[in-house]
Design a protein around this motif. Structure first.
Motif, PDB file in Angstrom:
ATOM      1  N   SER A   1      -6.826   7.415  -2.586  1.00 16.31           N
ATOM      2  CA  SER A   1      -7.529   6.782  -3.713  1.00 16.31           C
ATOM      3  C   SER A   1      -6.781   6.963  -5.024  1.00 16.31           C
ATOM      4  O   SER A   1      -6.651   6.020  -5.805  1.00 16.31           O
ATOM      5  N   ASN A   2      -6.280   8.179  -5.281  1.00 21.05           N
ATOM      6  CA  ASN A   2      -5.607   8.408  -6.568  1.00 21.05           C
ATOM      7  C   ASN A   2      -4.354   7.540  -6.699  1.00 21.05           C
ATOM      8  O   ASN A   2      -4.023   7.081  -7.783  1.00 21.05           O
ATOM      9  N   SER A   3      -3.665   7.289  -5.600  1.00 22.61           N
ATOM     10  CA  SER A   3      -2.480   6.434  -5.623  1.00 22.61           C
ATOM     11  C   SER A   3      -2.866   4.999  -5.989  1.00 22.61           C
ATOM     12  O   SER A   3      -2.200   4.343  -6.798  1.00 22.61           O
ATOM     13  N   VAL A   4      -3.958   4.522  -5.396  1.00 22.74           N
ATOM     14  CA  VAL A   4      -4.418   3.165  -5.678  1.00 22.74           C
ATOM     15  C   VAL A   4      -4.886   3.045  -7.127  1.00 22.74           C
ATOM     16  O   VAL A   4      -4.567   2.082  -7.816  1.00 22.74           O
ATOM     17  N   TYR A   5      -5.623   4.046  -7.614  1.00 21.73           N
ATOM     18  CA  TYR A   5      -6.077   4.011  -9.007  1.00 21.73           C
ATOM     19  C   TYR A   5      -4.897   4.028  -9.981  1.00 21.73           C
ATOM     20  O   TYR A   5      -4.935   3.355 -11.014  1.00 21.73           O
ATOM     21  N   GLN A   6      -3.858   4.766  -9.666  1.00 17.93           N
ATOM     22  CA  GLN A   6      -2.662   4.769 -10.516  1.00 17.93           C
ATOM     23  C   GLN A   6      -2.011   3.387 -10.508  1.00 17.93           C
ATOM     24  O   GLN A   6      -1.557   2.904 -11.553  1.00 17.93           O
TER      25      GLN A   6
ATOM     26  N   ARG B   1      -8.975  -5.804  -5.148  1.00 14.66           N
ATOM     27  CA  ARG B   1      -9.848  -4.996  -6.004  1.00 14.66           C
ATOM     28  C   ARG B   1     -10.990  -5.817  -6.582  1.00 14.66           C
ATOM     29  O   ARG B   1     -12.115  -5.362  -6.674  1.00 14.66           O
ATOM     30  N   TYR B   2     -10.705  -7.044  -6.998  1.00 13.84           N
ATOM     31  CA  TYR B   2     -11.710  -7.847  -7.665  1.00 13.84           C
ATOM     32  C   TYR B   2     -12.409  -8.831  -6.738  1.00 13.84           C
ATOM     33  O   TYR B   2     -13.170  -9.683  -7.192  1.00 13.84           O
ATOM     34  N   GLU B   3     -12.189  -8.679  -5.448  1.00 17.38           N
ATOM     35  CA  GLU B   3     -12.945  -9.445  -4.468  1.00 17.38           C
ATOM     36  C   GLU B   3     -14.383  -8.915  -4.500  1.00 17.38           C
ATOM     37  O   GLU B   3     -14.593  -7.708  -4.602  1.00 17.38           O
ATOM     38  N   PRO B   4     -15.374  -9.791  -4.426  1.00 21.06           N
ATOM     39  CA  PRO B   4     -16.769  -9.325  -4.501  1.00 21.06           C
ATOM     40  C   PRO B   4     -17.058  -8.203  -3.493  1.00 21.06           C
ATOM     41  O   PRO B   4     -16.681  -8.283  -2.330  1.00 21.06           O
ATOM     42  N   GLY B   5     -17.683  -7.144  -4.000  1.00 21.43           N
ATOM     43  CA  GLY B   5     -18.084  -6.029  -3.145  1.00 21.43           C
ATOM     44  C   GLY B   5     -17.064  -4.925  -3.015  1.00 21.43           C
ATOM     45  O   GLY B   5     -17.380  -3.848  -2.501  1.00 21.43           O
ATOM     46  N   ASN B   6     -15.851  -5.156  -3.466  1.00 24.06           N
ATOM     47  CA  ASN B   6     -14.812  -4.125  -3.338  1.00 24.06           C
ATOM     48  C   ASN B   6     -14.770  -3.219  -4.556  1.00 24.06           C
ATOM     49  O   ASN B   6     -15.009  -3.644  -5.672  1.00 24.06           O
ATOM     50  N   ARG B   7     -14.444  -1.968  -4.288  1.00 23.42           N
ATOM     51  CA  ARG B   7     -14.191  -0.992  -5.349  1.00 23.42           C
ATOM     52  C   ARG B   7     -12.859  -0.352  -5.010  1.00 23.42           C
ATOM     53  O   ARG B   7     -12.318  -0.531  -3.923  1.00 23.42           O
ATOM     54  N   GLY B   8     -12.347   0.422  -5.934  1.00 25.33           N
ATOM     55  CA  GLY B   8     -11.036   1.056  -5.735  1.00 25.33           C
ATOM     56  C   GLY B   8     -10.956   1.854  -4.450  1.00 25.33           C
ATOM     57  O   GLY B   8      -9.982   1.759  -3.699  1.00 25.33           O
ATOM     58  N   ASN B   9     -11.997   2.649  -4.158  1.00 31.68           N
ATOM     59  CA  ASN B   9     -11.929   3.485  -2.954  1.00 31.68           C
ATOM     60  C   ASN B   9     -11.998   2.637  -1.683  1.00 31.68           C
ATOM     61  O   ASN B   9     -11.411   2.986  -0.671  1.00 31.68           O
ATOM     62  N   THR B  10     -12.720   1.506  -1.731  1.00 32.85           N
ATOM     63  CA  THR B  10     -12.777   0.602  -0.583  1.00 32.85           C
ATOM     64  C   THR B  10     -11.396   0.022  -0.309  1.00 32.85           C
ATOM     65  O   THR B  10     -10.965  -0.061   0.844  1.00 32.85           O
ATOM     66  N   VAL B  11     -10.718  -0.384  -1.374  1.00 32.27           N
ATOM     67  CA  VAL B  11      -9.375  -0.944  -1.241  1.00 32.27           C
ATOM     68  C   VAL B  11      -8.426   0.107  -0.691  1.00 32.27           C
ATOM     69  O   VAL B  11      -7.632  -0.169   0.215  1.00 32.27           O
ATOM     70  N   ALA B  12      -8.515   1.325  -1.220  1.00 32.76           N
ATOM     71  CA  ALA B  12      -7.642   2.412  -0.751  1.00 32.76           C
ATOM     72  C   ALA B  12      -7.846   2.645   0.741  1.00 32.76           C
ATOM     73  O   ALA B  12      -6.864   2.778   1.492  1.00 32.76           O
TER      74      ALA B  12
END
Length: 165
Positions: free
Chosen positions: A137-142, A119-130
């Motif tokens: 996405s909602n599972s990852v955000y939780q 998540r905190y790798e440069p350029g990544n956002r929650g949806n990118t990680v998901a």
């Protein structure tokens, strides 16, 4: 050289707190670095390098402001001095919090730590990680929410324990 390298981020953040613009802070940091290097023979090993370099940075911020006098948004010297002082005062606390966070990250389950690192790798956002994990996405955000809460509680406990002991 080690003190200089190890403290670049802290000096940058100190400058950024005073000017608010990362591009301006980067420019001021470069000027600050030139002065630090030119005056390194005046620094006494064993004394407080951060305080010394922050003082140089403060002067460079003032020089920068003088050059940019035509800017519409200007802060008073008094306000900048207060911000600089607050930045200096908060460095020790931030270092303690950073160290506590590093320890708490080590205690996470490997999957949770991997998720946070992604998540905190440069350029990544929650949806990118998901997407990269093939998870909704909602599972990852939780998961992020749960992990952040766990980290917050761990850091708070560690700091509490350190202040008592």
């Amino acid at each position: 050289m080690q003190l200089f390298s190890r403290n670049q981020r802290r000096i940058f953040l100190h400058i950024l707190a005073q000017v608010g613009n990362p591009d301006d802070a980067e420019e001021i940091l470069q000027e600050t670095n030139v002065v630090i290097w030119s005056k390194c023979s005046h620094f006494t090993l064993g004394t407080n390098f951060i305080a010394w370099s922050f003082q140089i940075a403060n002067y460079e911020v003032l020089r920068f402001r003088d050059k940019k006098r035509s800017s519409r948004l200007r802060f008073s010297d008094e306000l900048l001095n207060v911000i600089a002082s607050e930045s200096e005062d908060s460095q020790d606390e931030l270092d303690l919090r950073r160290a506590a966070l590093q320890e708490c990250l080590k205690k996470l389950r490997p999957k949770d730590r991997e998720l946070i690192e992604l998540r905190y790798e440069p350029g990544n956002r929650g949806n990118t990680v998901a997407e990269s994990m093939g998870r909704p996405s909602n599972s990852v955000y939780q998961s992020f929410s749960r992990i952040r809460k766990t980290l917050f509680e761990c850091v708070t406990r560690r700091l509490s324990a350190e202040s008592m002991g």
